[in-house]
Design a protein around this motif. Structure first.
Motif, PDB file in Angstrom:
ATOM      1  N   GLU A  79      -5.201 -24.861 -37.210  1.00  0.00           N
ATOM      2  CA  GLU A  79      -5.702 -26.247 -37.170  1.00  0.00           C
ATOM      3  C   GLU A  79      -6.971 -26.375 -36.322  1.00  0.00           C
ATOM      4  O   GLU A  79      -7.766 -27.287 -36.514  1.00  0.00           O
ATOM      5  CB  GLU A  79      -4.621 -27.192 -36.639  1.00  0.00           C
ATOM      6  CG  GLU A  79      -4.203 -26.919 -35.198  1.00  0.00           C
ATOM      7  CD  GLU A  79      -3.084 -27.833 -34.726  1.00  0.00           C
ATOM      8  OE1 GLU A  79      -3.094 -28.193 -33.530  1.00  0.00           O
ATOM      9  OE2 GLU A  79      -2.214 -28.176 -35.530  1.00  0.00           O
ATOM     10  N   THR A  80      -7.187 -25.439 -35.390  1.00  0.00           N
ATOM     11  CA  THR A  80      -8.404 -25.452 -34.581  1.00  0.00           C
ATOM     12  C   THR A  80      -9.635 -25.213 -35.456  1.00  0.00           C
ATOM     13  O   THR A  80     -10.688 -25.835 -35.256  1.00  0.00           O
ATOM     14  CB  THR A  80      -8.340 -24.365 -33.487  1.00  0.00           C
ATOM     15  OG1 THR A  80      -7.224 -24.632 -32.634  1.00  0.00           O
ATOM     16  CG2 THR A  80      -9.611 -24.330 -32.648  1.00  0.00           C
ATOM     17  N   LEU A  81      -9.496 -24.317 -36.448  1.00  0.00           N
ATOM     18  CA  LEU A  81     -10.627 -23.956 -37.293  1.00  0.00           C
ATOM     19  C   LEU A  81     -10.748 -24.815 -38.552  1.00  0.00           C
ATOM     20  O   LEU A  81     -11.839 -24.939 -39.112  1.00  0.00           O
ATOM     21  CB  LEU A  81     -10.510 -22.481 -37.717  1.00  0.00           C
ATOM     22  CG  LEU A  81     -10.338 -21.447 -36.585  1.00  0.00           C
ATOM     23  CD1 LEU A  81     -10.292 -20.042 -37.166  1.00  0.00           C
ATOM     24  CD2 LEU A  81     -11.455 -21.558 -35.557  1.00  0.00           C
ATOM     25  N   LEU A  91     -13.570 -19.226 -46.498  1.00  0.00           N
ATOM     26  CA  LEU A  91     -13.802 -17.853 -46.061  1.00  0.00           C
ATOM     27  C   LEU A  91     -13.012 -17.471 -44.816  1.00  0.00           C
ATOM     28  O   LEU A  91     -13.130 -16.359 -44.310  1.00  0.00           O
ATOM     29  CB  LEU A  91     -15.296 -17.637 -45.799  1.00  0.00           C
ATOM     30  CG  LEU A  91     -16.254 -17.947 -46.951  1.00  0.00           C
ATOM     31  CD1 LEU A  91     -17.694 -17.688 -46.532  1.00  0.00           C
ATOM     32  CD2 LEU A  91     -15.902 -17.142 -48.193  1.00  0.00           C
ATOM     33  N   ILE A  92     -12.213 -18.397 -44.296  1.00  0.00           N
ATOM     34  CA  ILE A  92     -11.427 -18.116 -43.088  1.00  0.00           C
ATOM     35  C   ILE A  92     -10.251 -17.212 -43.440  1.00  0.00           C
ATOM     36  O   ILE A  92      -9.557 -17.425 -44.433  1.00  0.00           O
ATOM     37  CB  ILE A  92     -10.919 -19.434 -42.448  1.00  0.00           C
ATOM     38  CG1 ILE A  92     -12.111 -20.252 -41.923  1.00  0.00           C
ATOM     39  CG2 ILE A  92      -9.931 -19.153 -41.320  1.00  0.00           C
ATOM     40  CD1 ILE A  92     -11.737 -21.636 -41.452  1.00  0.00           C
ATOM     41  N   LEU A 105      -8.003 -15.835 -38.058  1.00  0.00           N
ATOM     42  CA  LEU A 105      -9.033 -15.092 -37.334  1.00  0.00           C
ATOM     43  C   LEU A 105     -10.264 -15.977 -37.159  1.00  0.00           C
ATOM     44  O   LEU A 105     -10.605 -16.744 -38.059  1.00  0.00           O
ATOM     45  CB  LEU A 105      -9.422 -13.828 -38.107  1.00  0.00           C
ATOM     46  CG  LEU A 105      -8.357 -12.734 -38.223  1.00  0.00           C
ATOM     47  CD1 LEU A 105      -8.870 -11.594 -39.091  1.00  0.00           C
ATOM     48  CD2 LEU A 105      -7.949 -12.209 -36.863  1.00  0.00           C
ATOM     49  N   ARG A 106     -10.913 -15.867 -36.009  1.00  0.00           N
ATOM     50  CA  ARG A 106     -12.056 -16.744 -35.753  1.00  0.00           C
ATOM     51  C   ARG A 106     -13.185 -16.477 -36.751  1.00  0.00           C
ATOM     52  O   ARG A 106     -13.474 -15.330 -37.092  1.00  0.00           O
ATOM     53  CB  ARG A 106     -12.551 -16.610 -34.313  1.00  0.00           C
ATOM     54  CG  ARG A 106     -13.035 -15.233 -33.946  1.00  0.00           C
ATOM     55  CD  ARG A 106     -13.353 -15.135 -32.458  1.00  0.00           C
ATOM     56  NE  ARG A 106     -13.635 -13.755 -32.097  1.00  0.00           N
ATOM     57  CZ  ARG A 106     -13.488 -13.268 -30.866  1.00  0.00           C
ATOM     58  NH1 ARG A 106     -13.070 -14.041 -29.894  1.00  0.00           N
ATOM     59  NH2 ARG A 106     -13.764 -12.000 -30.608  1.00  0.00           N
ATOM     60  N   TYR A 107     -13.803 -17.540 -37.206  1.00  0.00           N
ATOM     61  CA  TYR A 107     -14.876 -17.489 -38.196  1.00  0.00           C
ATOM     62  C   TYR A 107     -16.234 -17.355 -37.514  1.00  0.00           C
ATOM     63  O   TYR A 107     -17.158 -16.753 -38.025  1.00  0.00           O
ATOM     64  CB  TYR A 107     -14.824 -18.762 -39.033  1.00  0.00           C
ATOM     65  CG  TYR A 107     -15.905 -18.915 -40.077  1.00  0.00           C
ATOM     66  CD1 TYR A 107     -15.728 -18.418 -41.355  1.00  0.00           C
ATOM     67  CD2 TYR A 107     -17.098 -19.575 -39.783  1.00  0.00           C
ATOM     68  CE1 TYR A 107     -16.710 -18.564 -42.322  1.00  0.00           C
ATOM     69  CE2 TYR A 107     -18.092 -19.729 -40.742  1.00  0.00           C
ATOM     70  CZ  TYR A 107     -17.882 -19.217 -42.001  1.00  0.00           C
ATOM     71  OH  TYR A 107     -18.860 -19.363 -42.955  1.00  0.00           O
ATOM     72  N   LYS A 132     -16.533  -9.987 -31.958  1.00  0.00           N
ATOM     73  CA  LYS A 132     -16.386  -9.875 -33.405  1.00  0.00           C
ATOM     74  C   LYS A 132     -15.826 -11.163 -34.016  1.00  0.00           C
ATOM     75  O   LYS A 132     -14.978 -11.826 -33.411  1.00  0.00           O
ATOM     76  CB  LYS A 132     -15.472  -8.702 -33.761  1.00  0.00           C
ATOM     77  CG  LYS A 132     -16.130  -7.346 -33.594  1.00  0.00           C
ATOM     78  CD  LYS A 132     -15.217  -6.216 -34.053  1.00  0.00           C
ATOM     79  CE  LYS A 132     -15.941  -4.870 -33.960  1.00  0.00           C
ATOM     80  NZ  LYS A 132     -15.080  -3.757 -34.396  1.00  0.00           N
ATOM     81  N   VAL A 133     -16.316 -11.470 -35.221  1.00  0.00           N
ATOM     82  CA  VAL A 133     -15.795 -12.594 -36.001  1.00  0.00           C
ATOM     83  C   VAL A 133     -15.468 -12.072 -37.401  1.00  0.00           C
ATOM     84  O   VAL A 133     -15.878 -10.974 -37.779  1.00  0.00           O
ATOM     85  CB  VAL A 133     -16.796 -13.773 -36.071  1.00  0.00           C
ATOM     86  CG1 VAL A 133     -17.092 -14.305 -34.683  1.00  0.00           C
ATOM     87  CG2 VAL A 133     -18.089 -13.357 -36.771  1.00  0.00           C
ATOM     88  N   TYR A 134     -14.740 -12.900 -38.172  1.00  0.00           N
ATOM     89  CA  TYR A 134     -14.202 -12.419 -39.447  1.00  0.00           C
ATOM     90  C   TYR A 134     -14.420 -13.450 -40.550  1.00  0.00           C
ATOM     91  O   TYR A 134     -14.160 -14.639 -40.356  1.00  0.00           O
ATOM     92  CB  TYR A 134     -12.706 -12.115 -39.297  1.00  0.00           C
ATOM     93  CG  TYR A 134     -12.474 -11.048 -38.265  1.00  0.00           C
ATOM     94  CD1 TYR A 134     -12.407  -9.711 -38.632  1.00  0.00           C
ATOM     95  CD2 TYR A 134     -12.381 -11.367 -36.900  1.00  0.00           C
ATOM     96  CE1 TYR A 134     -12.238  -8.711 -37.676  1.00  0.00           C
ATOM     97  CE2 TYR A 134     -12.211 -10.383 -35.949  1.00  0.00           C
ATOM     98  CZ  TYR A 134     -12.142  -9.053 -36.343  1.00  0.00           C
ATOM     99  OH  TYR A 134     -11.993  -8.075 -35.397  1.00  0.00           O
ATOM    100  N   ARG A 135     -14.892 -12.983 -41.704  1.00  0.00           N
ATOM    101  CA  ARG A 135     -15.127 -13.867 -42.843  1.00  0.00           C
ATOM    102  C   ARG A 135     -14.681 -13.189 -44.132  1.00  0.00           C
ATOM    103  O   ARG A 135     -15.089 -12.068 -44.417  1.00  0.00           O
ATOM    104  CB  ARG A 135     -16.607 -14.260 -42.936  1.00  0.00           C
ATOM    105  CG  ARG A 135     -17.022 -15.066 -41.716  1.00  0.00           C
ATOM    106  CD  ARG A 135     -18.420 -15.598 -41.780  1.00  0.00           C
ATOM    107  NE  ARG A 135     -18.748 -16.260 -40.535  1.00  0.00           N
ATOM    108  CZ  ARG A 135     -19.921 -16.798 -40.247  1.00  0.00           C
ATOM    109  NH1 ARG A 135     -20.895 -16.755 -41.147  1.00  0.00           N
ATOM    110  NH2 ARG A 135     -20.133 -17.402 -39.090  1.00  0.00           N
TER     111      ARG A 135
END
Length: 502
Positions: A79-81, A91-92, A105-107, A132-135
């Protein structure tokens, strides 16, 4: 009869194949596919040496501008993202339910930063964050587009006079791209309020502002005809509105300020006034030679509220930086090869997390490290310069047998003195092998122990590149000195090894 027999044989073969598959093949072992997951990659020591150099340049710039650093978890509550990225929310990466929490995972690093500010009731901070971030995107590895990648973010949170922090963010982009020597670049600047005002006077319905904004943002990747088709055919915008948008995005500076329709929008006027103020500060920061006002810049993320910007490298600049010949006429206009930095103002994001809706004005920039790294790697391949993957300053070697203990004693002294040193893991290595290792690894100095040296209480110090022995009477106490090593290597080694001794 023959047909029945053949069918029976086929059935028996199928059963045997099925049984074989259940047993896991001839050896009963599972066959692993040795590959990295789609959109990810490994980095070898040479690549990591280049990467660390880039990171060091970026962090030095952030620190020069007074930033402190934080870290946040690699995953957040879903819900944060949710609802922060507009069309890109698809893409999350969502994770399976773990212990009753829905996680993703953080975008990017911006939304976690806003959550961090609201959670800790912080109203004023200048911070950088590298992580690192993830998409869940379609990767394009050759263009530095991955599913797992680093972002390098710099943000200023707090209530300040207009455009001063914003100008500093652009100055930081200018400094980093100049210092990395990536070739020619441009920093495109726009304002979300100008875009919203433009959409309003063009007749775009309020509920379509963000989705049309995402389409306009594709102008750096797609021709106008395709962008127009997407707006009209896929997103239901009228042809008249689309054509008016096309006219506006081709306008520049003064023409926009004098446009009668646009001047009727308070939002657009406020945005244009801030752009004018911004450029006055950028002139003082001496960066206006690379910054351009571009109304086609939209940046699709939902959380931007004001100034937005994006840095792009030009094809000609990248070709020059990588030592490639340009195709076509010399006067041909440079073509952008994709964004290497982007950011903007997001004054409402922290308030979305605060229980009382208290806003903390924020502006920031993210450096696209993967694309930068791809270009740096190309530069390294085009260059004859040898890249060192270690920082070893001196190799402790022996000229005769049975001197392992003495080598280990000396290297212990060097390590204790903070000197980067190495020894071969053999009891009686050949001197030639030890010297060859120094040449291959780029180690500038070798400290040679022999029976005579031990009797005399000295260490023979040799410069690997020139094979000179400038200090035949160096004692162990002297070699422990950083100054001795630095002076020796700077005086007697080639340029490519001089920079490795600190």
């Amino acid at each position: 009869m023959k047909l029945c027999a053949l069918l029976q044989i086929d059935e028996e073969v199928a059963k045997l194949l099925q049984l074989k598959a259940q047993l896991g093949g001839d050896e009963g072992k599972h066959q692993f596919v040795l590959k990295t997951a789609k959109g990810t990659r490994d980095y070898n020591p040479k690549q990591m040496a280049i990467r660390e150099k880039v990171f060091s340049t970026i962090v030095s710039c952030f620190k020069r501008h007074g930033a402190e650093t934080i870290d946040t978890p690699v995953f957040e509550l879903k819900e944060t993202l949710t609802g922060k990225y507009g069309e890109d929310s698809k893409l999350i990466y969502d994770l399976k339910d773990q212990g009753g929490e829905l996680l993703s995972l953080r975008y990017d690093l911006t939304v976690p930063f806003a959550r961090y500010l609201a959670m800790n009731k912080i109203t004023n901070i200048k911070r950088y964050h590298i992580a690192k971030v993830y998409r869940r995107d379609n990767p394009a590895m050759t263009r530095g587009r991955y599913r797992e990648f680093y972002q390098c973010d710099f943000d200023i949170a707090g209530q300040y006079d207009a455009m001063i922090p914003d100008a500093e963010c652009l100055k930081i982009v200018y400094e980093i791209l100049s210092e990395l020597d990536l070739g020619d670049f441009r920093i495109k600047v726009n304002d979300r309020r100008i875009l919203d005002g433009m959409f309003a006077v063009c007749g775009v319905p309020d509920e379509k502002f963000r989705t049309i904004c995402s389409t306009v943002d594709k102008l750096d990747k797609m021709p106008w005809e395709e962008v127009r088709r997407e707006m009209v055919e896929e997103k239901g915008l009228s042809e008249q509105a689309a054509d008016q948008i096309g006219e506006y995005v081709s306008m520049q500076g003064e023409r926009l300020l004098q446009d009668q329709k646009l001047s009727q929008s308070k939002l657009a006027c406020a945005g244009l006034a801030d752009i004018k103020q911004l450029f006055s500060y950028l002139q003082l920061f001496q960066v206006t030679d690379k910054v351009v006002f571009d109304l086609s810049l939209a940046r699709g993320l939902d959380y931007y509220t004001g100034i937005i910007y994006e840095a792009v490298l030009t094809q000609a600049g990248v070709a020059a930086a990588c030592g490639e010949a340009q195709n076509g006429a010399g006067g041909e206009e440079s073509v952008s090869v994709g964004s290497v930095a982007g950011g903007g103002r997001y004054d409402g994001l922290v308030g979305m997390f605060d229980p009382k809706g208290r806003k903390v004005p924020c502006v920031g920039v993210s450096i696209g490290i993967e694309r930068i790294f791809s270009i740096m790697e190309q530069k390294a391949e085009a260059s004859a310069e040898k890249i060192r993957t270690t920082q070893v300053q001196v190799m402790v070697a022996s000229a005769q047998k049975n001197l392992l203990e003495e080598r280990l004693k000396l290297i212990t002294e060097l390590w204790s003195a903070g000197i980067k040193a190495e020894v071969m893991y053999k009891k009686n290595p050949k001197l030639l092998s030890q010297l060859q290792h120094c040449e291959e690894a780029g180690i500038p100095l070798v400290a040679i122990l022999g029976e005579q040296e031990l009797k005399d209480g000295v260490v023979k110090l040799r410069v690997v590149a020139s094979r000179e022995e400038p200090r035949p009477q160096t004692t162990p106490g002297q070699i422990k000195s950083r100054e001795t090593l630095t002076e020796t290597s700077h005086t007697h080694t080639h340029t490519h090894t001089q920079s490795t001794v600190h």
